[in-house]
Design a protein around this motif. Structure first.
Motif, PDB file in Angstrom:
ATOM      1  N   ALA A  42       0.803  -1.221   0.000  1.00 32.25           N
ATOM      2  CA  ALA A  42       0.000   0.000   0.000  1.00 32.25           C
ATOM      3  C   ALA A  42       0.836   1.271   0.000  1.00 32.25           C
ATOM      4  O   ALA A  42       0.315   2.352  -0.275  1.00 32.25           O
ATOM      5  N   ALA A  43       2.123   1.174   0.294  1.00 36.44           N
ATOM      6  CA  ALA A  43       2.943   2.394   0.423  1.00 36.44           C
ATOM      7  C   ALA A  43       4.395   2.111   0.064  1.00 36.44           C
ATOM      8  O   ALA A  43       4.839   0.959   0.046  1.00 36.44           O
ATOM      9  N   SER A  44       5.133   3.176  -0.192  1.00 30.58           N
ATOM     10  CA  SER A  44       6.555   3.057  -0.484  1.00 30.58           C
ATOM     11  C   SER A  44       7.320   2.781   0.805  1.00 30.58           C
ATOM     12  O   SER A  44       6.816   3.046   1.908  1.00 30.58           O
ATOM     13  N   PRO A  45       8.543   2.258   0.705  1.00 24.99           N
ATOM     14  CA  PRO A  45       9.344   2.009   1.911  1.00 24.99           C
ATOM     15  C   PRO A  45       9.561   3.267   2.754  1.00 24.99           C
ATOM     16  O   PRO A  45       9.519   3.199   3.986  1.00 24.99           O
ATOM     17  N   LEU A  46       9.776   4.417   2.120  1.00 26.77           N
ATOM     18  CA  LEU A  46      10.003   5.648   2.872  1.00 26.77           C
ATOM     19  C   LEU A  46       8.736   6.094   3.595  1.00 26.77           C
ATOM     20  O   LEU A  46       8.796   6.611   4.720  1.00 26.77           O
ATOM     21  N   SER A  94      15.708  -2.827  -1.957  1.00 28.80           N
ATOM     22  CA  SER A  94      14.932  -2.447  -3.141  1.00 28.80           C
ATOM     23  C   SER A  94      15.745  -2.548  -4.434  1.00 28.80           C
ATOM     24  O   SER A  94      15.176  -2.654  -5.517  1.00 28.80           O
ATOM     25  N   ASN A  95      17.087  -2.536  -4.328  1.00 30.88           N
ATOM     26  CA  ASN A  95      17.933  -2.586  -5.521  1.00 30.88           C
ATOM     27  C   ASN A  95      18.603  -3.939  -5.740  1.00 30.88           C
ATOM     28  O   ASN A  95      19.375  -4.101  -6.691  1.00 30.88           O
ATOM     29  N   GLY A 143      14.969   9.071  14.001  1.00 33.70           N
ATOM     30  CA  GLY A 143      14.296   8.337  12.925  1.00 33.70           C
ATOM     31  C   GLY A 143      13.069   9.069  12.431  1.00 33.70           C
ATOM     32  O   GLY A 143      12.821   9.144  11.218  1.00 33.70           O
ATOM     33  N   ALA A 144      12.270   9.622  13.359  1.00 30.93           N
ATOM     34  CA  ALA A 144      11.066  10.353  12.975  1.00 30.93           C
ATOM     35  C   ALA A 144      11.416  11.574  12.134  1.00 30.93           C
ATOM     36  O   ALA A 144      10.810  11.816  11.080  1.00 30.93           O
ATOM     37  N   ILE A 145      12.394  12.343  12.576  1.00 35.24           N
ATOM     38  CA  ILE A 145      12.786  13.555  11.840  1.00 35.24           C
ATOM     39  C   ILE A 145      13.285  13.198  10.447  1.00 35.24           C
ATOM     40  O   ILE A 145      12.849  13.768   9.435  1.00 35.24           O
ATOM     41  N   ALA A 146      14.231  12.251  10.386  1.00 37.53           N
ATOM     42  CA  ALA A 146      14.864  11.911   9.108  1.00 37.53           C
ATOM     43  C   ALA A 146      13.873  11.308   8.117  1.00 37.53           C
ATOM     44  O   ALA A 146      13.781  11.746   6.953  1.00 37.53           O
ATOM     45  N   PHE A 147      13.101  10.319   8.552  1.00 36.40           N
ATOM     46  CA  PHE A 147      12.261   9.584   7.600  1.00 36.40           C
ATOM     47  C   PHE A 147      10.959  10.296   7.266  1.00 36.40           C
ATOM     48  O   PHE A 147      10.422  10.110   6.165  1.00 36.40           O
ATOM     49  N   VAL A 148      10.440  11.115   8.181  1.00 31.37           N
ATOM     50  CA  VAL A 148       9.264  11.924   7.838  1.00 31.37           C
ATOM     51  C   VAL A 148       9.647  12.944   6.762  1.00 31.37           C
ATOM     52  O   VAL A 148       8.902  13.143   5.790  1.00 31.37           O
ATOM     53  N   ILE A 149      10.810  13.576   6.920  1.00 28.38           N
ATOM     54  CA  ILE A 149      11.279  14.537   5.907  1.00 28.38           C
ATOM     55  C   ILE A 149      11.464  13.854   4.557  1.00 28.38           C
ATOM     56  O   ILE A 149      11.031  14.353   3.517  1.00 28.38           O
ATOM     57  N   MET A 150      12.105  12.660   4.570  1.00 23.80           N
ATOM     58  CA  MET A 150      12.320  11.919   3.325  1.00 23.80           C
ATOM     59  C   MET A 150      11.002  11.510   2.678  1.00 23.80           C
ATOM     60  O   MET A 150      10.844  11.597   1.446  1.00 23.80           O
ATOM     61  N   ALA A 151      10.044  11.055   3.487  1.00 31.58           N
ATOM     62  CA  ALA A 151       8.739  10.636   2.959  1.00 31.58           C
ATOM     63  C   ALA A 151       7.987  11.827   2.360  1.00 31.58           C
ATOM     64  O   ALA A 151       7.347  11.705   1.301  1.00 31.58           O
ATOM     65  N   LEU A 152       8.081  12.995   3.010  1.00 30.75           N
ATOM     66  CA  LEU A 152       7.420  14.199   2.495  1.00 30.75           C
ATOM     67  C   LEU A 152       8.049  14.657   1.180  1.00 30.75           C
ATOM     68  O   LEU A 152       7.346  15.052   0.243  1.00 30.75           O
TER      69      LEU A 152
END
Length: 311
Positions: free
Chosen positions: A36-40, A95-96, A194-203
């Motif tokens: 349902a969603a991307s890894p990020l 993924s690669n 983790g929240a800061i880094a991956f939320v920014i990447m997902a956005l």
């Protein structure tokens, strides 16, 4: 003193076992969520929920943290290595490349942890600990290759997987060096990073693909995704990270690393029971080898410790 040390060994070993069991069970939830969603997107929601859950527990006084008078640098190093760099390496590496390739690379983490512990902490494993971890490594490789070996020959994928192996080993070492902090304090900073880094990447990813509204509404419109991120956020992040940090503090990097193969066994059993996946004879053999490796690495220590107590 000896009784307290024995208790620490038992509790640390149980914590390491529980941590790997939680990681192994996360396999079935990841399979559901990635449809349902991307890894990020998954990582972003996972760590955001984990950070918010632990923040609520702290606010309610159920768990306690105290960072006053403590240097944050050791904790920041831990958080950068894991979850930030480790999950970047693992996510993009998997993924690669193929499943078998990523499994082989990630199976090398216990060996990398032993090397890092020896080079940085100057804590050298016993011969039987090395033997046990190597047996576990063989078991993981047998299990992974039994699922069907194939090659992607992706240099980018291999480099990301190497990043995951190295950074997890460094995380293990620097957690042990961060002795001034409790397991909850270490876990809280890790989840915040983790929240800061991956939320920014997902956005950023959602902005580039024009899927921002889909990212924000994912937990509302997709029940399987919601269940997956709740388990991964609270189970695989809050509880598992705390157990991992506690185990390393109690029994050290070398013994904790010997339990890593347990997650492979748990993931196989979970796949058979919940996803109706096939379970071949070579996979069963690999699982038995893993269990033998964990037993070898830890039973020797227990016998040695018992002998010291009796003396």
């Amino acid at each position: 003193m000896n009784t307290r040390k024995t208790t620490s060994v038992i509790l640390g070993s149980l914590a390491a076992l529980g941590c790997e069991a939680l990681y192994g069970l996360s396999y079935i939830f990841t399979k559901q969520a990635t449809d349902a969603a991307s890894p990020l997107a998954l990582l972003g929601w996972r760590f955001l929920i984990a950070f918010l859950a632990l923040t609520v527990l702290i606010a309610l006084g159920i768990v306690h943290v105290n960072f006053k008078g403590k240097k944050l640098k050791p904790l920041l190093l831990v958080a950068i290595f894991d979850p930030v760099l480790y999950f970047i390496g693992e996510t993009f590496g998997i993924s690669n490349t193929t499943a078998s390739e990523s499994g082989v690379f990630l199976a090398c983490i216990p060996v990398a942890a032993l090397i890092a512990s020896a080079l940085i902490l100057h804590k050298y494993p016993t011969r039987m600990q090395v033997l046990g971890i190597l047996i576990t490594l063989v078991g993981v490789l047998v299990t992974v290759l039994a699922a069907g070996a194939s090659a992607s020959l992706s240099m980018i994928g291999y480099l990301f997987l190497l990043l995951a192996v190295v950074t997890y080993a460094l995380y293990s070492v620097y957690v042990e060096k961060a002795a001034a902090y409790t397991g909850i304090e270490i876990t809280y900073i890790m989840l915040a990073a983790g929240a800061i880094a991956f939320v920014i990447m997902a956005l950023i990813e959602a902005g580039l693909h024009g899927t921002m509204s889909n990212l924000i509404r994912l937990p509302v419109k997709n029940l399987s995704f919601t269940v997956a991120v709740l388990y991964q956020g609270i189970g695989s992040s809050v509880f598992a990270l705390f157990l991992s940090n506690y185990a390393i503090a109690q029994i050290g990097v070398n013994k904790t690393a010997s339990f890593i193969g347990v997650s492979t066994v748990v993931s196989i059993v979970a796949g058979v029971l919940w996803l109706n996946e096939a379970f071949s004879l070579p996979q069963m053999l690999g699982a038995m080898i893993i269990i033998c490796g964990v037993y070898t690495a830890n039973n020797t220590f227990q016998r040695k410790h018992k002998h010291v107590n009796e003396a």
